[in-house]
Motif scaffolding. Structure first.
Motif, mmCIF file in Angstrom:
data_model
loop_
_atom_site.group_PDB
_atom_site.id
_atom_site.type_symbol
_atom_site.label_atom_id
_atom_site.label_comp_id
_atom_site.label_asym_id
_atom_site.label_seq_id
_atom_site.Cartn_x
_atom_site.Cartn_y
_atom_site.Cartn_z
ATOM 1 N N GLU A 130 19.170 12.251 12.066
ATOM 2 C CA GLU A 130 18.645 12.236 10.706
ATOM 3 C C GLU A 130 17.126 12.095 10.740
ATOM 4 O OE1 GLU A 130 20.464 12.758 8.193
ATOM 5 O OE2 GLU A 130 22.517 12.135 8.650
ATOM 6 N N ALA A 131 16.453 12.721 9.783
ATOM 7 C CA ALA A 131 14.998 12.631 9.703
ATOM 8 C C ALA A 131 14.566 11.172 9.609
ATOM 9 C CB ALA A 131 14.490 13.410 8.494
ATOM 10 N N GLY A 132 13.566 10.810 10.429
ATOM 11 C CA GLY A 132 13.049 9.451 10.429
ATOM 12 C C GLY A 132 13.643 8.555 11.498
ATOM 13 N N ARG A 177 3.534 8.479 17.314
ATOM 14 C CA ARG A 177 2.716 7.687 16.394
ATOM 15 C C ARG A 177 1.349 8.308 16.134
ATOM 16 N NH1 ARG A 177 -0.652 3.764 19.044
ATOM 17 N NH2 ARG A 177 -0.596 3.941 21.302
ATOM 18 N N PHE A 178 0.986 9.326 16.918
ATOM 19 C CA PHE A 178 -0.278 10.017 16.689
ATOM 20 C C PHE A 178 -0.104 11.274 15.838
ATOM 21 C CE2 PHE A 178 -0.629 7.919 20.878
ATOM 22 C CZ PHE A 178 -1.637 7.013 20.572
ATOM 23 N N GLY A 179 1.133 11.522 15.402
ATOM 24 C CA GLY A 179 1.406 12.696 14.582
ATOM 25 C C GLY A 179 1.664 13.962 15.373
ATOM 26 N N GLN A 223 -14.111 4.323 2.633
ATOM 27 C CA GLN A 223 -13.191 3.881 3.685
ATOM 28 C C GLN A 223 -11.956 4.770 3.679
ATOM 29 O OE1 GLN A 223 -12.194 -0.268 3.472
ATOM 30 N NE2 GLN A 223 -10.510 -0.128 4.916
ATOM 31 N N ASP A 224 -11.447 5.082 4.867
ATOM 32 C CA ASP A 224 -10.230 5.888 4.941
ATOM 33 C C ASP A 224 -9.119 5.197 4.160
ATOM 34 O OD1 ASP A 224 -8.558 8.098 6.302
ATOM 35 O OD2 ASP A 224 -7.469 6.265 6.813
ATOM 36 N N TRP A 225 -8.540 5.929 3.209
ATOM 37 C CA TRP A 225 -7.598 5.306 2.281
ATOM 38 C C TRP A 225 -6.356 4.791 2.990
ATOM 39 C CZ3 TRP A 225 -2.645 5.764 0.400
ATOM 40 C CH2 TRP A 225 -2.368 5.069 -0.783
ATOM 41 N N LYS A 226 -5.745 5.599 3.837
ATOM 42 C CA LYS A 226 -4.510 5.178 4.510
ATOM 43 C C LYS A 226 -4.753 3.957 5.394
ATOM 44 C CE LYS A 226 -2.086 9.656 4.725
ATOM 45 N NZ LYS A 226 -3.084 10.578 4.172
ATOM 46 N N THR A 227 -5.851 3.990 6.154
ATOM 47 C CA THR A 227 -6.159 2.854 7.025
ATOM 48 C C THR A 227 -6.404 1.597 6.204
ATOM 49 O OG1 THR A 227 -7.139 4.346 8.660
ATOM 50 C CG2 THR A 227 -7.700 2.013 8.828
ATOM 51 N N GLY A 228 -7.131 1.744 5.097
ATOM 52 C CA GLY A 228 -7.397 0.594 4.240
ATOM 53 C C GLY A 228 -6.132 0.012 3.642
ATOM 54 N N VAL A 229 -5.212 0.869 3.249
ATOM 55 C CA VAL A 229 -3.937 0.402 2.697
ATOM 56 C C VAL A 229 -3.150 -0.366 3.750
ATOM 57 C CG1 VAL A 229 -1.659 1.203 1.950
ATOM 58 C CG2 VAL A 229 -3.715 2.099 0.858
ATOM 59 N N CYS A 230 -3.089 0.186 4.959
ATOM 60 C CA CYS A 230 -2.332 -0.476 6.026
ATOM 61 C C CYS A 230 -2.906 -1.858 6.332
ATOM 62 C CB CYS A 230 -2.337 0.389 7.281
ATOM 63 S SG CYS A 230 -1.344 1.900 7.144
ATOM 64 N N GLY A 284 -0.629 -3.129 10.059
ATOM 65 C CA GLY A 284 -1.288 -2.632 11.252
ATOM 66 C C GLY A 284 -2.106 -1.399 10.911
ATOM 67 N N GLU A 285 -2.503 -0.639 11.922
ATOM 68 C CA GLU A 285 -3.338 0.533 11.671
ATOM 69 C C GLU A 285 -2.675 1.824 12.139
ATOM 70 O OE1 GLU A 285 -7.395 0.137 12.798
ATOM 71 O OE2 GLU A 285 -7.593 -1.879 11.970
ATOM 72 N N ASN A 286 -1.386 1.769 12.404
ATOM 73 C CA ASN A 286 -0.645 2.973 12.780
ATOM 74 C C ASN A 286 -0.187 3.657 11.502
ATOM 75 O OD1 ASN A 286 1.196 4.912 13.622
ATOM 76 N ND2 ASN A 286 2.053 3.628 15.248
ATOM 77 N N THR A 287 -0.997 4.590 11.008
ATOM 78 C CA THR A 287 -0.672 5.227 9.732
ATOM 79 C C THR A 287 0.573 6.102 9.828
ATOM 80 O OG1 THR A 287 -2.216 7.044 10.210
ATOM 81 C CG2 THR A 287 -3.064 5.176 8.936
ATOM 82 N N GLY A 288 0.873 6.614 11.026
ATOM 83 C CA GLY A 288 2.095 7.400 11.188
ATOM 84 C C GLY A 288 3.331 6.550 10.957
ATOM 85 N N ALA A 289 3.342 5.352 11.556
ATOM 86 C CA ALA A 289 4.470 4.442 11.357
ATOM 87 C C ALA A 289 4.529 3.970 9.905
ATOM 88 C CB ALA A 289 4.348 3.249 12.300
ATOM 89 N N ALA A 290 3.354 3.761 9.305
ATOM 90 C CA ALA A 290 3.325 3.328 7.907
ATOM 91 C C ALA A 290 3.913 4.401 7.000
ATOM 92 C CB ALA A 290 1.893 3.003 7.494
ATOM 93 N N TRP A 291 3.592 5.662 7.281
ATOM 94 C CA TRP A 291 4.151 6.730 6.451
ATOM 95 C C TRP A 291 5.667 6.786 6.579
ATOM 96 C CZ3 TRP A 291 4.505 9.346 2.431
ATOM 97 C CH2 TRP A 291 5.277 10.506 2.351
ATOM 98 N N ARG A 292 6.190 6.606 7.777
ATOM 99 C CA ARG A 292 7.644 6.603 7.929
ATOM 100 C C ARG A 292 8.262 5.463 7.119
ATOM 101 N NH1 ARG A 292 6.091 8.334 13.128
ATOM 102 N NH2 ARG A 292 6.146 6.253 14.048
ATOM 103 N N ARG A 293 7.532 4.369 7.026
ATOM 104 C CA ARG A 293 7.999 3.247 6.210
ATOM 105 C C ARG A 293 8.017 3.631 4.729
ATOM 106 N NH1 ARG A 293 5.540 -2.764 7.096
ATOM 107 N NH2 ARG A 293 6.795 -3.904 5.570
ATOM 108 N N VAL A 294 6.963 4.298 4.291
ATOM 109 C CA VAL A 294 6.882 4.721 2.890
ATOM 110 C C VAL A 294 7.976 5.743 2.585
ATOM 111 C CG1 VAL A 294 5.453 5.914 1.187
ATOM 112 C CG2 VAL A 294 4.407 4.249 2.737
#
Length: 291
Positions: free
Chosen positions: A32-34, A65-67, A236-243, A249-259
């Motif tokens: 399954e995706a994710g 995690r690097f996309g 400031q980079d929006w995704k990094t700032g949100v994380c 943390g600063e792994n935006t790839g993992a954060a997106w999978r969470r979202v």
């Protein structure tokens, strides 16, 4: 008479054979995706993006995690899930979804709220297309509207930005039998995106958008268990700032999978995105000249 040395009937020494090399059967797990797994031969770890049927056999695409993406064959015992060997298999398209929403009469609904058509085959792709600004936009649209889009034969592609949108539209060549819809992030008056969108016109192309800086914001905070999306300082980079603000943390790839994992249906999305996507689907499928 010499006594024979004692030999135990069983070997009680620990079995140090790696689990993925043992001959014991491994459970089959739908890819399954994710789903995050590790490929045993290379140690490559990533989330499942998609499964495909190829001439060489079924494959799975993983995103690290690097996309970055890598494709692997779906071989028996080919992956580790939480450290245990598994055999990934292609998900069944008609597999019932636990907790699937239904109408009061019991008819199943898709994630977008449309009536589901169990067992229906995907329609041959139309000449028309829907373009979205980025990969995350495409994955979110697929998760909520994927069933509807396959039935309608609508392909969604992502652009990695809209700076060259006028040239992209000219190259596509919208026509009555090949209509084009474009979803743009942060489409608000006075923005760079609005100035670019204003350069695109014609009856067979529709450019719509949502007001959010990033499509992440189109997911309702309640779906993620947060009170609100943080405000990120300009520059400031929006995704990094949100994380950072949310302690992810600063792994935006993992954060997106969470979202993305927090989204189960259209109810988890803001109406600004819902309306924009529905307009695009209508434009490509039921507008003037659409087949």
């Amino acid at each position: 008479m010499r006594s024979q040395p004692f030999r135990p009937s069983r070997d009680y020494r620990p079995d140090l054979t790696p689990p993925w090399k043992r001959d014991t059967p491994a459970p089959e797990v739908p890819a399954e995706a994710g789903l995050v797994v590790e490929e045993v031969g290379t140690g490559y770890c990533g989330a499942v993006v998609r499964c495909e049927k190829t001439a060489e056999g079924p494959t799975v695409t993983l995103e690290d995690r690097f996309g970055k993406h890598r494709v692997f064959p779906l071989t028996p015992r080919g992956f580790l899930l939480e450290g245990r060997p598994v055999t990934l298999v292609r998900p069944r398209p008609d597999r019932p979804v636990t907790g699937q929403r239904t109408t009061p009469g019991g008819r199943p609904l898709t994630a977008s709220g449309s009536l589901a058509v169990p067992g229906a085959r995907a329609r041959v792709a139309r000449a028309g297309r829907i373009y979205v600004e980025g990969r995350h936009d495409a994955e979110l649209v697929e998760k909520v509207w994927g069933d509807d889009l396959r039935l309608e034969g609508v392909v969604v592609e992502y652009l990695e930005g809209v700076d060259d949108l006028p040239a992209i539209v000219r190259e596509f060549g919208p026509a009555p039998d090949a209509r084009l819809g474009v979803l743009v992030d942060h489409l608000v008056p006075g923005s760079k995106e609005s100035r670019i969108a204003a350069q695109v016109g014609g009856e067979d192309v529709l450019v719509v958008g949502h007001p959010f800086v990033d499509v992440w914001e189109a997911v309702k905070p309640a779906a993620l268990g947060i009170p609100a999306w943080p405000t990120v300082p300009r520059g400031q980079d929006w995704k990094t700032g949100v994380c950072r603000a949310l302690g992810w943390g600063e792994n935006t790839g993992a954060a997106w999978r969470r979202v993305l994992g927090a989204v189960s249906s259209y109810r988890d999305l803001r109406p600004e995105l819902l309306g924009a996507v529905e307009r695009l689907i209508d434009h490509v499928t039921v507008g003037p000249g659409a087949p």
